[in-house]
Motif scaffolding. Structure first.
Motif, PDB file in Angstrom:
ATOM      1  N   GLN A  29       0.839  -1.195   0.000  1.00  0.00           N
ATOM      2  CA  GLN A  29       0.000   0.000   0.000  1.00  0.00           C
ATOM      3  C   GLN A  29       0.874   1.245   0.000  1.00  0.00           C
ATOM      4  N   VAL A  30       0.513   2.208  -0.841  1.00  0.00           N
ATOM      5  CA  VAL A  30       1.168   3.512  -0.889  1.00  0.00           C
ATOM      6  C   VAL A  30       0.081   4.554  -0.696  1.00  0.00           C
ATOM      7  N   CYS A  35      -1.030  -1.333  -4.377  1.00  0.00           N
ATOM      8  CA  CYS A  35      -0.138  -1.212  -5.533  1.00  0.00           C
ATOM      9  C   CYS A  35       0.561  -2.530  -5.842  1.00  0.00           C
ATOM     10  N   PHE A  36       0.836  -2.727  -7.132  1.00  0.00           N
ATOM     11  CA  PHE A  36       1.742  -3.769  -7.583  1.00  0.00           C
ATOM     12  C   PHE A  36       3.143  -3.189  -7.487  1.00  0.00           C
ATOM     13  N   ARG A  69      -5.712  -0.110  -9.011  1.00  0.00           N
ATOM     14  CA  ARG A  69      -6.981   0.436  -9.502  1.00  0.00           C
ATOM     15  C   ARG A  69      -6.801   1.170 -10.832  1.00  0.00           C
ATOM     16  N   SER A  70      -5.795   2.056 -10.916  1.00  0.00           N
ATOM     17  CA  SER A  70      -5.646   2.911 -12.097  1.00  0.00           C
ATOM     18  C   SER A  70      -4.464   2.543 -12.992  1.00  0.00           C
ATOM     19  N   GLY A  71      -3.491   1.811 -12.461  1.00  0.00           N
ATOM     20  CA  GLY A  71      -2.283   1.497 -13.219  1.00  0.00           C
ATOM     21  C   GLY A  71      -1.252   2.611 -13.201  1.00  0.00           C
ATOM     22  N   LEU A  72      -1.572   3.717 -12.551  1.00  0.00           N
ATOM     23  CA  LEU A  72      -0.658   4.855 -12.522  1.00  0.00           C
ATOM     24  C   LEU A  72       0.445   4.662 -11.489  1.00  0.00           C
ATOM     25  N   LEU A  73       1.596   5.268 -11.750  1.00  0.00           N
ATOM     26  CA  LEU A  73       2.735   5.195 -10.843  1.00  0.00           C
ATOM     27  C   LEU A  73       2.444   6.014  -9.595  1.00  0.00           C
ATOM     28  N   ALA A  74       2.482   5.359  -8.433  1.00  0.00           N
ATOM     29  CA  ALA A  74       2.207   6.028  -7.163  1.00  0.00           C
ATOM     30  C   ALA A  74       3.492   6.387  -6.422  1.00  0.00           C
TER      31      ALA A  74
END
Length: 183
Positions: A29-30, A35-36, A69-74
């Motif tokens: 989690q971030v 997150c992956f 959820r979104s695939g965006l870089l966190a």
């Protein structure tokens, strides 16, 4: 757009290409987001090419945390360990770690629906250790909170020549590795 801006999330295509050969390293989690975790380590031949007579790059790796959820870089973590030893001197080790969290993703105008991070926070740690260092480990910490006001893609009249890095950047080993796809 320079390389640092791209790494801060401004160029999702570059981020995707860098992590295309990464290995799945779990989930985390971030900031409350599942997150992956993808890990990419620089190979031995590239590390060797970055080394010279007094400096040896022992390891260099990138870890990307991508929203499930979104695939965006966190979050992006970049770390490198270098051993430096002048002839007749004791070895000194330098470890650099940069961790950046990204957020406030918005669709960029003219980018075909591409979402770009407009805010983030980066923390860099520089640690020095080895024989002759008075403390067991000397650490310097730097932090930056950043925001991006405006993003534009495919600006008329603005071509690739506007983004040619200065000569000293083009001569760097890091630039060569990133230009070759981070391998």
């Amino acid at each position: 757009m320079d390389f640092c801006s791209r790494m801060q999330g401004l160029d999702p295509v570059m981020i995707a290409s860098i992590f295309s050969t990464a290995e799945h390293a779990g989930e985390k989690q971030v900031d409350g987001e599942d997150c992956f975790v993808l890990r990419l380590d620089v190979g031995p031949s590239t590390l060797s090419s970055w080394s010279d007579g007094t400096a040896e790059v022992i390891r260099h790796g990138l870890t990307g945390f991508f929203s499930q959820r979104s695939g965006l870089l966190a979050r992006l973590e970049d770390s490198q360990l270098t051993r430096i030893q002048a002839p007749g001197a004791a070895a000194m080790y330098w470890e650099t770690t940069i961790a950046s969290t990204l957020g406030d993703y918005r669709a960029a105008d003219g980018a075909g629906g591409v979402h770009v991070a407009h805010a983030g926070r980066s923390t860099a740690y520089l640690a020095r250790f080895g024989v002759g260092v008075r403390a067991a480990r000397v650490v310097t910490r730097m932090e930056e909170t950043w925001t991006i006001d405006d993003v534009a893609f495919d600006v008329p009249g603005l071509g690739p020549d506007a983004f040619i890095p200065p000569e000293e950047v083009r001569r760097s080993r890091f630039y060569d590795a990133m230009a070759a796809g981070g391998k």
